[in-house]
Motif scaffolding. Structure first.
Motif, PDB file in Angstrom:
ATOM      1  N   GLY A  75      -9.284  -8.630  16.940  1.00  0.00           N
ATOM      2  CA  GLY A  75      -8.814  -9.682  16.958  1.00  0.00           C
ATOM      3  C   GLY A  75      -7.864 -10.593  16.888  1.00  0.00           C
ATOM      4  N   GLY A  76      -7.758 -11.362  15.452  1.00  0.00           N
ATOM      5  CA  GLY A  76      -6.632 -11.752  15.019  1.00  0.00           C
ATOM      6  C   GLY A  76      -4.953 -11.417  15.514  1.00  0.00           C
ATOM      7  N   ALA A  77      -4.512 -12.389  16.001  1.00  0.00           N
ATOM      8  CA  ALA A  77      -3.063 -12.601  16.266  1.00  0.00           C
ATOM      9  C   ALA A  77      -2.032 -13.909  15.517  1.00  0.00           C
ATOM     10  CB  ALA A  77      -3.198 -12.035  17.387  1.00  0.00           C
TER      11      ALA A  77
ATOM     12  N   GLY B 215     -22.560 -15.526  12.976  1.00  0.00           N
ATOM     13  CA  GLY B 215     -21.205 -16.580  12.509  1.00  0.00           C
ATOM     14  C   GLY B 215     -19.956 -16.359  12.277  1.00  0.00           C
ATOM     15  N   TRP B 216     -19.469 -16.922  12.236  1.00  0.00           N
ATOM     16  CA  TRP B 216     -17.758 -17.369  12.226  1.00  0.00           C
ATOM     17  C   TRP B 216     -17.293 -18.512  11.264  1.00  0.00           C
ATOM     18  CZ3 TRP B 216     -15.002 -13.100  12.932  1.00  0.00           C
ATOM     19  CH2 TRP B 216     -15.230 -12.474  14.529  1.00  0.00           C
ATOM     20  N   TYR B 217     -17.301 -18.204  10.598  1.00  0.00           N
ATOM     21  CA  TYR B 217     -16.446 -18.904   9.454  1.00  0.00           C
ATOM     22  C   TYR B 217     -14.805 -19.030   9.168  1.00  0.00           C
ATOM     23  CZ  TYR B 217     -21.145 -19.842   7.329  1.00  0.00           C
ATOM     24  OH  TYR B 217     -22.770 -19.910   7.282  1.00  0.00           O
ATOM     25  N   ARG B 218     -14.029 -20.032   8.357  1.00  0.00           N
ATOM     26  CA  ARG B 218     -12.577 -20.006   8.286  1.00  0.00           C
ATOM     27  C   ARG B 218     -12.161 -19.920   7.103  1.00  0.00           C
ATOM     28  NH1 ARG B 218     -10.292 -23.593  13.126  1.00  0.00           N
ATOM     29  NH2 ARG B 218     -10.949 -25.605  12.153  1.00  0.00           N
TER      30      ARG B 218
ATOM     31  N   ALA C   9      -6.292 -20.027   9.725  1.00  0.00           N
ATOM     32  CA  ALA C   9      -7.161 -19.153   8.829  1.00  0.00           C
ATOM     33  C   ALA C   9      -7.299 -18.167   8.874  1.00  0.00           C
ATOM     34  CB  ALA C   9      -8.349 -20.318   8.896  1.00  0.00           C
ATOM     35  N   VAL C  10      -8.442 -17.676   8.106  1.00  0.00           N
ATOM     36  CA  VAL C  10      -8.365 -15.849   7.779  1.00  0.00           C
ATOM     37  C   VAL C  10     -10.046 -16.746   8.427  1.00  0.00           C
ATOM     38  CG1 VAL C  10      -9.390 -14.052   6.616  1.00  0.00           C
ATOM     39  CG2 VAL C  10      -7.355 -15.038   5.866  1.00  0.00           C
ATOM     40  N   TYR C  11     -10.442 -15.984   9.515  1.00  0.00           N
ATOM     41  CA  TYR C  11     -11.844 -16.245   9.652  1.00  0.00           C
ATOM     42  C   TYR C  11     -12.245 -14.755   9.469  1.00  0.00           C
ATOM     43  CZ  TYR C  11     -10.068 -19.477  13.395  1.00  0.00           C
ATOM     44  OH  TYR C  11      -9.643 -20.744  13.127  1.00  0.00           O
ATOM     45  N   TYR C  12     -14.153 -15.683   8.858  1.00  0.00           N
ATOM     46  CA  TYR C  12     -15.107 -14.277   8.575  1.00  0.00           C
ATOM     47  C   TYR C  12     -15.866 -14.772   9.459  1.00  0.00           C
ATOM     48  CZ  TYR C  12     -12.332 -14.566   4.485  1.00  0.00           C
ATOM     49  OH  TYR C  12     -10.924 -14.287   3.467  1.00  0.00           O
ATOM     50  N   CYS C  13     -16.849 -13.355   9.780  1.00  0.00           N
ATOM     51  CA  CYS C  13     -17.819 -12.769  10.840  1.00  0.00           C
ATOM     52  C   CYS C  13     -18.803 -12.553   9.396  1.00  0.00           C
ATOM     53  CB  CYS C  13     -17.610 -11.363  11.317  1.00  0.00           C
ATOM     54  SG  CYS C  13     -19.529 -11.171  12.264  1.00  0.00           S
ATOM     55  N   ASN C  14     -19.544 -13.297   9.644  1.00  0.00           N
ATOM     56  CA  ASN C  14     -21.055 -13.004   9.270  1.00  0.00           C
ATOM     57  C   ASN C  14     -22.400 -13.022   9.395  1.00  0.00           C
ATOM     58  OD1 ASN C  14     -23.488 -15.335   7.866  1.00  0.00           O
ATOM     59  ND2 ASN C  14     -22.447 -14.981   6.297  1.00  0.00           N
ATOM     60  N   ALA C  15     -23.222 -12.613   9.056  1.00  0.00           N
ATOM     61  CA  ALA C  15     -24.412 -11.998   9.453  1.00  0.00           C
ATOM     62  C   ALA C  15     -25.559 -12.165   8.798  1.00  0.00           C
ATOM     63  CB  ALA C  15     -24.866 -10.932  10.656  1.00  0.00           C
TER      64      ALA C  15
ATOM     65  N   GLY D 163     -17.514  -9.457   6.868  1.00  0.00           N
ATOM     66  CA  GLY D 163     -17.537  -9.162   7.141  1.00  0.00           C
ATOM     67  C   GLY D 163     -15.564  -8.800   6.449  1.00  0.00           C
ATOM     68  N   GLN D 164     -13.726  -8.448   6.445  1.00  0.00           N
ATOM     69  CA  GLN D 164     -13.021  -8.555   5.712  1.00  0.00           C
ATOM     70  C   GLN D 164     -12.314  -9.867   6.348  1.00  0.00           C
ATOM     71  OE1 GLN D 164     -13.776  -6.658   7.830  1.00  0.00           O
ATOM     72  NE2 GLN D 164     -11.804  -6.367   8.877  1.00  0.00           N
ATOM     73  N   GLY D 165     -12.533  -9.654   6.797  1.00  0.00           N
ATOM     74  CA  GLY D 165     -11.614 -11.415   8.239  1.00  0.00           C
ATOM     75  C   GLY D 165     -10.634 -10.890   8.424  1.00  0.00           C
ATOM     76  N   THR D 166     -10.087 -11.972   9.497  1.00  0.00           N
ATOM     77  CA  THR D 166      -9.090 -11.355   9.899  1.00  0.00           C
ATOM     78  C   THR D 166      -8.189 -12.599  10.163  1.00  0.00           C
ATOM     79  OG1 THR D 166      -8.401 -10.906  12.752  1.00  0.00           O
ATOM     80  CG2 THR D 166     -10.027 -11.300  12.410  1.00  0.00           C
ATOM     81  N   GLN D 167      -6.822 -12.597  10.442  1.00  0.00           N
ATOM     82  CA  GLN D 167      -5.593 -13.773  10.208  1.00  0.00           C
ATOM     83  C   GLN D 167      -5.773 -14.220  11.687  1.00  0.00           C
ATOM     84  OE1 GLN D 167      -4.252 -15.074   7.260  1.00  0.00           O
ATOM     85  NE2 GLN D 167      -4.046 -16.561   9.046  1.00  0.00           N
ATOM     86  N   VAL D 168      -5.562 -14.654  12.040  1.00  0.00           N
ATOM     87  CA  VAL D 168      -5.074 -15.744  12.942  1.00  0.00           C
ATOM     88  C   VAL D 168      -4.335 -16.961  12.472  1.00  0.00           C
ATOM     89  CG1 VAL D 168      -5.580 -17.316  14.954  1.00  0.00           C
ATOM     90  CG2 VAL D 168      -7.571 -16.162  14.002  1.00  0.00           C
TER      91      VAL D 168
END
Length: 121
Positions: free
Chosen positions: A8-10, A35-38, A91-97, A112-117
């Motif tokens: 979903g990053g864009a 959670g989401w981190y950035r 930022a790069v957004y990372y998922c955490n669980a 997760g590996q991260g997605t760029q926003v």
């Protein structure tokens, strides 16, 4: 082993919206908090939002009122709806669980590996 895959990053203009998704797969008995981190360049990774298995949420002050975290427990998926985006959200957004793989294991933390926003005009 457990994998978290974000999407979903864009690139989006200021004031725009994005929806991030993160799906957990693999050996999963249960998932506690997701959670989401950035992390922006030159900055430390910070918590954006988190949600427990029962739906309790927590947000960073900088995103309150603009971002909404939700999850589908049946799909082991967490979402982050981001509205009124600002350049400082870039930022790069990372998922955490926090995952429990079996009855005889404890809770383990996965990323997760991260997605760029990128928020820019």
């Amino acid at each position: 082993q457990v994998q978290l895959v974000e999407s979903g990053g864009a690139l989006v203009q200021p004031g725009g919206s994005l929806r991030l998704s993160c799906a957990a797969s693999g050996r999963i008995l249960s998932i506690n908090t997701m959670g989401w981190y950035r992390q922006a360049p030159g900055e430390e990774r910070e918590l954006v939002a988190a949600i427990t298995s029962t739906g309790s949420t927590n947000y960073a002050d900088s995103v309150k009122g603009r971002f909404t975290i939700s999850r589908e427990n049946a799909k082991n998926t967490v979402y982050l709806q981001m509205n009124s985006l600002k350049p400082e959200d870039t930022a790069v957004y990372y998922c955490n669980a926090q995952v429990r793989e079996a009855y005889w294991t404890g809770w383990k933390e996965y990323w997760g590996q991260g997605t760029q926003v990128t928020v820019s005009s």
